[in-house]
Design a protein around this motif. Structure first.
Motif, PDB file in Angstrom:
ATOM      1  N   MET A 190       0.852  -1.175   0.000  1.00 57.96           N
ATOM      2  CA  MET A 190       0.000   0.000   0.000  1.00 57.96           C
ATOM      3  C   MET A 190       0.899   1.240   0.000  1.00 57.96           C
ATOM      4  SD  MET A 190      -2.960   1.056   2.768  1.00 57.96           S
ATOM      5  CE  MET A 190      -3.703  -0.562   2.692  1.00 57.96           C
ATOM      6  N   PRO A 191       0.724   2.143  -0.963  1.00 55.70           N
ATOM      7  CA  PRO A 191       1.502   3.384  -0.981  1.00 55.70           C
ATOM      8  C   PRO A 191       1.186   4.262   0.238  1.00 55.70           C
ATOM      9  CG  PRO A 191       0.446   3.017  -3.095  1.00 55.70           C
ATOM     10  CD  PRO A 191      -0.136   2.026  -2.132  1.00 55.70           C
ATOM     11  N   GLU A 192       1.998   5.281   0.445  1.00 55.79           N
ATOM     12  CA  GLU A 192       1.924   6.106   1.649  1.00 55.79           C
ATOM     13  C   GLU A 192       0.561   6.756   1.891  1.00 55.79           C
ATOM     14  OE1 GLU A 192       4.237   9.942   3.374  1.00 55.79           O
ATOM     15  OE2 GLU A 192       5.466   8.337   2.544  1.00 55.79           O
ATOM     16  N   GLU A 193       0.018   7.451   0.926  1.00 56.96           N
ATOM     17  CA  GLU A 193      -1.257   8.153   1.152  1.00 56.96           C
ATOM     18  C   GLU A 193      -2.411   7.194   1.455  1.00 56.96           C
ATOM     19  OE1 GLU A 193      -1.866  11.383   1.777  1.00 56.96           O
ATOM     20  OE2 GLU A 193       0.321  11.541   1.707  1.00 56.96           O
ATOM     21  N   PRO A 194      -2.573   6.110   0.682  1.00 57.33           N
ATOM     22  CA  PRO A 194      -3.618   5.149   1.038  1.00 57.33           C
ATOM     23  C   PRO A 194      -3.395   4.520   2.418  1.00 57.33           C
ATOM     24  CG  PRO A 194      -2.991   4.826  -1.233  1.00 57.33           C
ATOM     25  CD  PRO A 194      -2.007   5.808  -0.646  1.00 57.33           C
ATOM     26  N   LEU A 195      -2.130   4.318   2.802  1.00 54.69           N
ATOM     27  CA  LEU A 195      -1.846   3.765   4.125  1.00 54.69           C
ATOM     28  C   LEU A 195      -2.263   4.750   5.215  1.00 54.69           C
ATOM     29  CD1 LEU A 195      -0.739   1.660   6.026  1.00 54.69           C
ATOM     30  CD2 LEU A 195       1.554   2.586   5.633  1.00 54.69           C
ATOM     31  N   LYS A 196      -2.020   6.030   5.013  1.00 60.55           N
ATOM     32  CA  LYS A 196      -2.472   7.025   5.990  1.00 60.55           C
ATOM     33  C   LYS A 196      -3.989   7.004   6.114  1.00 60.55           C
ATOM     34  CE  LYS A 196      -0.584  11.158   5.849  1.00 60.55           C
ATOM     35  NZ  LYS A 196       0.045  12.393   5.333  1.00 60.55           N
ATOM     36  N   ASP A 197      -4.676   6.916   4.993  1.00 58.47           N
ATOM     37  CA  ASP A 197      -6.142   6.845   5.010  1.00 58.47           C
ATOM     38  C   ASP A 197      -6.610   5.586   5.741  1.00 58.47           C
ATOM     39  OD1 ASP A 197      -6.240   9.225   3.595  1.00 58.47           O
ATOM     40  OD2 ASP A 197      -6.564   8.228   1.661  1.00 58.47           O
ATOM     41  N   PHE A 198      -5.978   4.465   5.453  1.00 58.67           N
ATOM     42  CA  PHE A 198      -6.309   3.188   6.088  1.00 58.67           C
ATOM     43  C   PHE A 198      -6.131   3.292   7.601  1.00 58.67           C
ATOM     44  CE2 PHE A 198      -4.755  -0.832   7.840  1.00 58.67           C
ATOM     45  CZ  PHE A 198      -5.757  -1.711   7.479  1.00 58.67           C
ATOM     46  N   ALA A 199      -5.001   3.832   8.026  1.00 61.84           N
ATOM     47  CA  ALA A 199      -4.688   3.907   9.447  1.00 61.84           C
ATOM     48  C   ALA A 199      -5.644   4.826  10.203  1.00 61.84           C
ATOM     49  CB  ALA A 199      -3.249   4.379   9.646  1.00 61.84           C
ATOM     50  N   GLN A 200      -6.184   5.809   9.525  1.00 63.46           N
ATOM     51  CA  GLN A 200      -7.079   6.758  10.181  1.00 63.46           C
ATOM     52  C   GLN A 200      -8.555   6.411   9.997  1.00 63.46           C
ATOM     53  OE1 GLN A 200      -5.341  10.212   8.193  1.00 63.46           O
ATOM     54  NE2 GLN A 200      -4.517  10.872  10.156  1.00 63.46           N
ATOM     55  N   SER A 201      -8.834   5.305   9.325  1.00 65.07           N
ATOM     56  CA  SER A 201     -10.242   4.935   9.075  1.00 65.07           C
ATOM     57  C   SER A 201     -10.910   4.359  10.309  1.00 65.07           C
ATOM     58  CB  SER A 201     -10.335   3.933   7.929  1.00 65.07           C
ATOM     59  OG  SER A 201      -9.705   2.724   8.235  1.00 65.07           O
TER      60      SER A 201
END
Length: 67
Positions: free
Chosen positions: A56-67
């Motif tokens: 998972m690239p950085e931006e999608p990972l940030k979104d995932f972690a904050q979901s």
């Protein structure tokens, strides 16, 4: 995936990231049903709320972690 997770972990103070070596922790791997690497499991209040398998690239990972 390690560098991406490290980068996101530095950016998000509200999320704790843990890396598990599946060879060293087979019981934990089995408990969470990990069949592919990398697998990311998002846990809130002791319950799994989301899961992702694969890079998972950085931006999608940030979104995932904050979901």
């Amino acid at each position: 995936m390690g560098p991406v997770v490290s980068s996101v972990a530095e950016q998000l103070d509200s999320v704790d990231f843990y890396k598990v070596d599946v060879d060293q922790s087979p019981k934990l791997t089995q408990q969470f049903g990990v069949q592919s690497i990398p697998t990311l499991v998002l846990i809130k209040d002791g319950e799994e709320v989301n899961r992702s398998v694969g890079f998972m690239p950085e931006e999608p990972l940030k979104d995932f972690a904050q979901s």
